[in-house]
Design a protein around this motif. Structure first.
Motif, PDB file in Angstrom:
ATOM      1  N   GLY A  61       0.796  -1.215   0.000  1.00  0.00           N
ATOM      2  CA  GLY A  61       0.000   0.000   0.000  1.00  0.00           C
ATOM      3  C   GLY A  61       0.827   1.263   0.000  1.00  0.00           C
ATOM      4  N   ALA A  62       1.329   1.661   1.172  1.00  0.00           N
ATOM      5  CA  ALA A  62       2.040   2.935   1.308  1.00  0.00           C
ATOM      6  C   ALA A  62       3.305   2.986   0.465  1.00  0.00           C
ATOM      7  N   GLN A  63       4.060   1.887   0.404  1.00  0.00           N
ATOM      8  CA  GLN A  63       5.298   1.908  -0.370  1.00  0.00           C
ATOM      9  C   GLN A  63       5.013   2.098  -1.858  1.00  0.00           C
ATOM     10  N   GLN A  64       4.004   1.425  -2.373  1.00  0.00           N
ATOM     11  CA  GLN A  64       3.686   1.578  -3.794  1.00  0.00           C
ATOM     12  C   GLN A  64       3.236   2.997  -4.120  1.00  0.00           C
ATOM     13  N   ARG A  65       2.487   3.607  -3.218  1.00  0.00           N
ATOM     14  CA  ARG A  65       2.058   4.996  -3.453  1.00  0.00           C
ATOM     15  C   ARG A  65       3.253   5.944  -3.444  1.00  0.00           C
ATOM     16  N   LEU A  66       4.203   5.713  -2.516  1.00  0.00           N
ATOM     17  CA  LEU A  66       5.390   6.568  -2.490  1.00  0.00           C
ATOM     18  C   LEU A  66       6.243   6.368  -3.734  1.00  0.00           C
ATOM     19  N   VAL A  67       6.340   5.142  -4.216  1.00  0.00           N
ATOM     20  CA  VAL A  67       7.081   4.895  -5.456  1.00  0.00           C
ATOM     21  C   VAL A  67       6.434   5.642  -6.616  1.00  0.00           C
ATOM     22  N   SER A  68       5.104   5.563  -6.698  1.00  0.00           N
ATOM     23  CA  SER A  68       4.396   6.275  -7.776  1.00  0.00           C
ATOM     24  C   SER A  68       4.580   7.778  -7.645  1.00  0.00           C
ATOM     25  N   LEU A  69       4.504   8.302  -6.394  1.00  0.00           N
ATOM     26  CA  LEU A  69       4.705   9.736  -6.201  1.00  0.00           C
ATOM     27  C   LEU A  69       6.114  10.158  -6.584  1.00  0.00           C
ATOM     28  N   SER A  70       7.112   9.356  -6.205  1.00  0.00           N
ATOM     29  CA  SER A  70       8.495   9.694  -6.541  1.00  0.00           C
ATOM     30  C   SER A  70       8.714   9.703  -8.051  1.00  0.00           C
ATOM     31  N   MET A  71       8.134   8.735  -8.751  1.00  0.00           N
ATOM     32  CA  MET A  71       8.274   8.699 -10.212  1.00  0.00           C
ATOM     33  C   MET A  71       7.596   9.904 -10.853  1.00  0.00           C
ATOM     34  N   THR A  72       6.414  10.275 -10.349  1.00  0.00           N
ATOM     35  CA  THR A  72       5.701  11.431 -10.910  1.00  0.00           C
ATOM     36  C   THR A  72       6.491  12.713 -10.697  1.00  0.00           C
ATOM     37  N   LEU A  73       7.048  12.880  -9.486  1.00  0.00           N
ATOM     38  CA  LEU A  73       7.862  14.073  -9.211  1.00  0.00           C
ATOM     39  C   LEU A  73       9.127  14.071 -10.056  1.00  0.00           C
ATOM     40  N   GLY A  74       9.699  12.880 -10.282  1.00  0.00           N
ATOM     41  CA  GLY A  74      10.895  12.816 -11.118  1.00  0.00           C
ATOM     42  C   GLY A  74      10.606  13.226 -12.554  1.00  0.00           C
ATOM     43  N   LEU A  75       9.461  12.775 -13.093  1.00  0.00           N
ATOM     44  CA  LEU A  75       9.098  13.179 -14.462  1.00  0.00           C
ATOM     45  C   LEU A  75       8.824  14.673 -14.531  1.00  0.00           C
ATOM     46  N   ALA A  76       8.132  15.207 -13.515  1.00  0.00           N
ATOM     47  CA  ALA A  76       7.880  16.652 -13.508  1.00  0.00           C
ATOM     48  C   ALA A  76       9.169  17.437 -13.402  1.00  0.00           C
ATOM     49  N   ARG A  77      10.129  16.903 -12.674  1.00  0.00           N
ATOM     50  CA  ARG A  77      11.421  17.595 -12.489  1.00  0.00           C
ATOM     51  C   ARG A  77      12.180  17.694 -13.815  1.00  0.00           C
ATOM     52  N   LEU A  78      12.020  16.661 -14.655  1.00  0.00           N
ATOM     53  CA  LEU A  78      12.708  16.683 -15.950  1.00  0.00           C
ATOM     54  C   LEU A  78      12.141  17.758 -16.869  1.00  0.00           C
ATOM     55  N   ASP A  79      10.856  18.108 -16.706  1.00  0.00           N
ATOM     56  CA  ASP A  79      10.219  19.083 -17.593  1.00  0.00           C
ATOM     57  C   ASP A  79      10.429  20.515 -17.148  1.00  0.00           C
ATOM     58  N   LEU A  80      11.043  20.748 -15.995  1.00  0.00           N
ATOM     59  CA  LEU A  80      11.228  22.108 -15.487  1.00  0.00           C
ATOM     60  C   LEU A  80      12.707  22.436 -15.388  1.00  0.00           C
ATOM     61  N   PRO A  81      13.067  23.672 -15.666  1.00  0.00           N
ATOM     62  CA  PRO A  81      14.471  24.084 -15.498  1.00  0.00           C
ATOM     63  C   PRO A  81      14.875  23.982 -14.016  1.00  0.00           C
ATOM     64  N   ASP A  82      16.124  23.540 -13.777  1.00  0.00           N
ATOM     65  CA  ASP A  82      16.582  23.370 -12.393  1.00  0.00           C
ATOM     66  C   ASP A  82      16.681  24.698 -11.656  1.00  0.00           C
ATOM     67  N   ASP A  83      16.921  25.813 -12.380  1.00  0.00           N
ATOM     68  CA  ASP A  83      17.107  27.098 -11.702  1.00  0.00           C
ATOM     69  C   ASP A  83      15.800  27.873 -11.529  1.00  0.00           C
ATOM     70  N   SER A  84      14.687  27.307 -11.983  1.00  0.00           N
ATOM     71  CA  SER A  84      13.409  27.998 -11.810  1.00  0.00           C
ATOM     72  C   SER A  84      12.851  27.703 -10.419  1.00  0.00           C
ATOM     73  N   PRO A  85      12.018  28.625  -9.867  1.00  0.00           N
ATOM     74  CA  PRO A  85      11.425  28.378  -8.529  1.00  0.00           C
ATOM     75  C   PRO A  85      10.620  27.090  -8.477  1.00  0.00           C
ATOM     76  N   ALA A  86       9.808  26.847  -9.539  1.00  0.00           N
ATOM     77  CA  ALA A  86       9.013  25.616  -9.540  1.00  0.00           C
ATOM     78  C   ALA A  86       9.911  24.385  -9.621  1.00  0.00           C
ATOM     79  N   GLY A  87      10.986  24.480 -10.408  1.00  0.00           N
ATOM     80  CA  GLY A  87      11.906  23.359 -10.530  1.00  0.00           C
ATOM     81  C   GLY A  87      12.596  23.030  -9.209  1.00  0.00           C
ATOM     82  N   ARG A  88      12.985  24.111  -8.482  1.00  0.00           N
ATOM     83  CA  ARG A  88      13.630  23.867  -7.188  1.00  0.00           C
ATOM     84  C   ARG A  88      12.664  23.220  -6.202  1.00  0.00           C
ATOM     85  N   LEU A  89      11.405  23.671  -6.195  1.00  0.00           N
ATOM     86  CA  LEU A  89      10.419  23.071  -5.280  1.00  0.00           C
ATOM     87  C   LEU A  89      10.134  21.617  -5.643  1.00  0.00           C
ATOM     88  N   ILE A  90       9.989  21.361  -6.944  1.00  0.00           N
ATOM     89  CA  ILE A  90       9.743  19.983  -7.372  1.00  0.00           C
ATOM     90  C   ILE A  90      10.937  19.099  -7.032  1.00  0.00           C
TER      91      ILE A  90
END
Length: 380
Positions: free
Chosen positions: A203-232
């Motif tokens: 349960g909880a581990q699978q949800r965290l894995v899915s959340l981590s993958m989603t955040l990782g994909l979002a991180r790839l689409d944002l510049p690292d030096d942007s505010p949103a990129g740093r938060l992601i």
């Protein structure tokens, strides 16, 4: 040296007359001995018209009633229910024979002498032609003897009840019942641990894995030096850290390595995760019974956790082997030593856990070190 066994772990129950029994209850318990006395009287009367052969027959027929009566009247001085022992009928018959042949008249004589003496002294002005001053002194003496009589009745009634309980339910049987009950509790606890581990893993581990993958994909689409990129990016790192901590928690709740690969692999796994270097020497041929493996793994895990937290050791060692049908596990360290079971509940908890599987814990920890914990668990 700490050496705890199952017998030492059992809390002894106090004698009844030191606790809940009152003098009047003990007096009623002793007075009830007139019932088996009546059985003896009936047997004696039967010999008059029927002959001497009838007396043993009447006594034999009265034994089941006496046994039933002895079991019921025990509640007057001992409120703890009697367990059902395998040879209950034989024990009750032996108690009935002992009661009919001797205990009933001993109870009545004890009660009579204890009560009649003070009562006669109190009533001495009425029953004896003494001078007034002697009568008053005798009455006062009788009143002063009443507490002594109450204590004597309570002590004898309680001791009598303790003897009856020892005959109907020996302590060894009660001890085995306690150990079986503790074993059932440990099994239920272990099943609950596995259920929690399964729920966290699926349960909880699978949800965290899915959340981590989603955040990782979002991180790839944002510049690292942007505010949103740093938060992601920060959220992604936090999610990975939470996932790592959850995996450690799941491993602590129940070792999947232990279930899949056995005690040897589980010991190597927990030793490899220790912050203090630990040498492992495991000599086990095949799998051991599940309760033995679970208990041994629990002991090793707790011992290595204490080694890392309290011993100030630079190196440790774990050895496990089977000697003549007994699993022997030793945990050593080169720390400061001085481990004392009286200063905490950790070692006491290990001994209690081992007592459930008839195991034994020995500790050698002189001040200055080294420390050795030796565990012996029967594999049968």
């Amino acid at each position: 040296m700490l050496n705890r066994t199952a017998l030492e772990a059992l809390t002894q129950r106090p004698l009844p007359f030191l606790g809940s029994a009152w003098p009047w209850r003990c007096a009623a318990y002793l007075l009830a001995s007139a019932v088996p006395g009546a059985a003896v009287g009936v047997a004696a009367l039967a010999t008059i018209p029927l002959g001497w052969v009838a007396a043993p027959v009447v006594l034999a027929l009265s034994l089941p009633l006496v046994a039933w009566f002895e079991r019921r009247r025990l509640r007057l001085v001992d409120g703890v229910p009697l367990p059902e022992v395998p040879d209950r009928r034989g024990r009750e018959a032996g108690l009935a024979v002992l009661t009919v042949l001797g205990l009933w008249w001993i109870d009545l004589i004890m009660l009579g002498f204890t009560v009649v003496g003070p009562v006669l002294l109190i009533l001495s002005p009425v029953v004896q032609p003494l001078a007034d001053e002697f009568a008053v002194v005798a009455s006062v003496g009788g009143v002063l003897l009443l507490p002594v009589a109450a204590y004597t009745i309570t002590a004898w009634g309680g001791a009598r009840g303790a003897m009856v309980r020892a005959m109907l339910a020996p302590q060894a049987f009660e001890l085995s019942e306690v150990l079986r009950s503790r074993a059932r509790l440990v099994d239920a606890f272990e099943m609950e641990r596995r259920r929690i581990e399964r729920d966290l893993h699926d349960g909880a581990q699978q949800r965290l894995v899915s959340l981590s993958m989603t955040l990782g994909l979002a991180r790839l689409d944002l510049p690292d030096d942007s505010p949103a990129g740093r938060l992601i990016g920060r959220a992604h790192d936090e999610a990975k850290q939470a996932l790592a901590e959850l995996r450690e928690l799941i491993r602590g709740v129940h070792s999947q390595v232990l279930t899949d690969r056995g005690l040897g692999a589980a010991i190597r796994d927990v030793a490899g995760r220790s912050p203090v270097p630990v040498d492992v020497a495991v000599e086990l041929d095949g799998r051991l019974p599940p309760p033995v493996e679970v208990t041994a793994y629990y002991v090793v895990s707790e011992a290595l956790a204490n080694l890392a937290k309290h011993s100030r050791a630079t190196r440790g060692a774990v050895a496990a082997r089977v000697e003549r049908g007994t699993l022997v596990v030793e945990v050593r360290d080169d720390g400061a030593g001085g481990a004392d079971p009286a200063k905490g509940t950790g070692l006491t908890g290990l001994a209690d856990r081992l007592a459930v599987v008839a195991g034994r814990l020995s500790l050698s920890s002189p001040v200055g070190g080294p420390t050795l914990i030796r565990v012996e668990i029967p594999c049968g």
